[in-house]
Design a protein around this motif. Sequence first.
Motif, PDB file in Angstrom:
ATOM      1  N   PRO A   1       0.819  -1.220   0.000  1.00 38.84           N
ATOM      2  CA  PRO A   1       0.000   0.000   0.000  1.00 38.84           C
ATOM      3  C   PRO A   1       0.851   1.267   0.000  1.00 38.84           C
ATOM      4  O   PRO A   1       0.484   2.265  -0.622  1.00 38.84           O
ATOM      5  CB  PRO A   1      -0.824  -0.121   1.288  1.00 38.84           C
ATOM      6  CG  PRO A   1      -0.825  -1.572   1.620  1.00 38.84           C
ATOM      7  CD  PRO A   1       0.493  -2.093   1.151  1.00 38.84           C
ATOM      8  N   ARG A   2       2.011   1.210   0.671  1.00 40.81           N
ATOM      9  CA  ARG A   2       2.886   2.383   0.721  1.00 40.81           C
ATOM     10  C   ARG A   2       3.392   2.743  -0.668  1.00 40.81           C
ATOM     11  O   ARG A   2       3.415   3.919  -1.059  1.00 40.81           O
ATOM     12  CB  ARG A   2       4.071   2.099   1.650  1.00 40.81           C
ATOM     13  CG  ARG A   2       5.065   3.254   1.745  1.00 40.81           C
ATOM     14  CD  ARG A   2       6.289   2.860   2.562  1.00 40.81           C
ATOM     15  NE  ARG A   2       6.994   1.745   1.974  1.00 40.81           N
ATOM     16  CZ  ARG A   2       7.874   1.863   0.970  1.00 40.81           C
ATOM     17  NH1 ARG A   2       8.139   3.050   0.467  1.00 40.81           N
ATOM     18  NH2 ARG A   2       8.491   0.798   0.497  1.00 40.81           N
TER      19      ARG A   2
ATOM     20  N   GLU B   1       0.318   4.021  -2.833  1.00 40.42           N
ATOM     21  CA  GLU B   1      -0.097   5.375  -2.435  1.00 40.42           C
ATOM     22  C   GLU B   1       0.948   6.414  -2.821  1.00 40.42           C
ATOM     23  O   GLU B   1       0.612   7.506  -3.299  1.00 40.42           O
ATOM     24  CB  GLU B   1      -0.347   5.403  -0.920  1.00 40.42           C
ATOM     25  CG  GLU B   1      -1.558   4.585  -0.488  1.00 40.42           C
ATOM     26  CD  GLU B   1      -1.619   4.405   1.022  1.00 40.42           C
ATOM     27  OE1 GLU B   1      -0.815   5.056   1.728  1.00 40.42           O
ATOM     28  OE2 GLU B   1      -2.446   3.594   1.481  1.00 40.42           O
TER      29      GLU B   1
ATOM     30  N   ASN C   1       0.903   7.007  -6.691  1.00 40.51           N
ATOM     31  CA  ASN C   1      -0.301   7.754  -7.098  1.00 40.51           C
ATOM     32  C   ASN C   1      -0.257   9.204  -6.626  1.00 40.51           C
ATOM     33  O   ASN C   1      -0.939  10.068  -7.195  1.00 40.51           O
ATOM     34  CB  ASN C   1      -1.556   7.060  -6.578  1.00 40.51           C
ATOM     35  CG  ASN C   1      -1.894   5.805  -7.356  1.00 40.51           C
ATOM     36  OD1 ASN C   1      -1.556   5.682  -8.542  1.00 40.51           O
ATOM     37  ND2 ASN C   1      -2.553   4.853  -6.706  1.00 40.51           N
ATOM     38  N   ALA C   2       0.567   9.459  -5.608  1.00 45.59           N
ATOM     39  CA  ALA C   2       0.746  10.840  -5.129  1.00 45.59           C
ATOM     40  C   ALA C   2       1.939  11.519  -5.801  1.00 45.59           C
ATOM     41  O   ALA C   2       2.276  12.658  -5.462  1.00 45.59           O
ATOM     42  CB  ALA C   2       0.929  10.844  -3.616  1.00 45.59           C
TER      43      ALA C   2
ATOM     44  N   THR D   1      -2.100   0.260  -8.372  1.00 47.72           N
ATOM     45  CA  THR D   1      -3.175  -0.373  -7.625  1.00 47.72           C
ATOM     46  C   THR D   1      -2.671  -1.658  -6.979  1.00 47.72           C
ATOM     47  O   THR D   1      -1.633  -2.191  -7.369  1.00 47.72           O
ATOM     48  CB  THR D   1      -4.360  -0.705  -8.559  1.00 47.72           C
ATOM     49  OG1 THR D   1      -5.434  -1.283  -7.796  1.00 47.72           O
ATOM     50  CG2 THR D   1      -3.947  -1.688  -9.654  1.00 47.72           C
TER      51      THR D   1
END
Length: 417
Positions: free
Chosen positions: A34-35, A38, A41-42, A66
């Motif tokens: 997830p890190r 995220e 995507n940032a 994803t």
Amino acid sequence: MSDLVVVGLGYVGLPLVAEACRAGLQVTGLDVSPRVVEGLNAGRSHVDDLSDEQVGAMLAAGFTATSDASCVAEADAVVICVPTPLSADGGPDLAAVESACRGIGPHLGPGTLVVLESTTYPGTTAEVVRPLLEELSGLGPDELPLAYSPERIDPGNPTYGLKNTPKVVGADDPAAQERARAFYAQVVDTVVVARGTREAESAKLLENTYRHVNIALVNEMVRFFHELDIDFWEVIRLASTKPFGFQAFTPGPGVGGHCIPIDPNYLSHRVRTQLGYGFRFVELAQEINSSMPAYVVSRVTALLNDQEKAVRGSTVLLLGVTYKPDIADQRESPALDVAKRLLQLGARVEYHDPHVEHWDVAGTVRADDDVLAAVGRADVTVLLQHHAEYDVAALEQSAACLLDTRGRTTGEKAHRL
């Protein structure tokens, strides 16, 4: 719908995403972290070879990351770029490859090209990946084009990247081979077609075994040339003037990174388990290269002895703790073993690295940002990695005692490996 899904967004997968986006492909990245998802995507990069600005350009081109494996359902091609470390018995750990296959398998449709790029032993694509994907997808061999293409990413290399490094591609049937060749031709300058998956898998192992064995050769030679009071770095310089028949390799404190300390062992393990005998060159090279941190510590001990000092209580400063210059990658860095051995002997170990703010080695101390001041305080300074930020001449002048493991010093004050 995506033209491409890249599974595993690390040092191998992310450069492929970047080049595919530049080529105009619609790309989705799939990662279990997830890190990582995220962060990307940032607009944040987590690898040396890609800046935040380049990740921003990828996002502007339509890239998205994803953790949902269903994204492969509409993909034309899926490339698996997950880690393959060594297992406890010295063979390749295929857990991440098998996990990736289990994730994408149920979502594959007929005709989706799947390519494995993770380094492994010859036979993995045909014997492990294909049966698993066919079982999970329900697709037959003719419906599941499968290929292997060894990654050739060299982190921090300013000259050769994914696009201008020839891409080896192998498949075990002509249709899959053409699909894989045509796919990579959109992304890289040169595609080299292999006879099959096993040959493509083996090519990567030969490349890194060649380097592993030759590094071991000079690592062994530098020891006895030191005992013979012969400048081995000068020997290398002289031999390098020959315009044919010689390629220079240089000694160092050990080998690191994601390839050389690991990949040759895949082949050695495969030979031993399948054929029943050892790959002696690899086994000897591994023994020599893995002993270099201990040799560095023995040289530090001898230098302290010359100053009538014990290792215990002395300050030893390690300069550069990454596995190669000018990057932050610490994977398999020999600096780790050097530090641990010095700590066991009671030394006060400090480190400095302009690319590493936090080094997870209990007992070590990060030196001040003023590297010359830190060098001046240390009883012995060890240049483990030559980053461009280091002024070697200034280090040599500031150090009470400098051990240069990279052959970068030219003055008489420093001690070279």
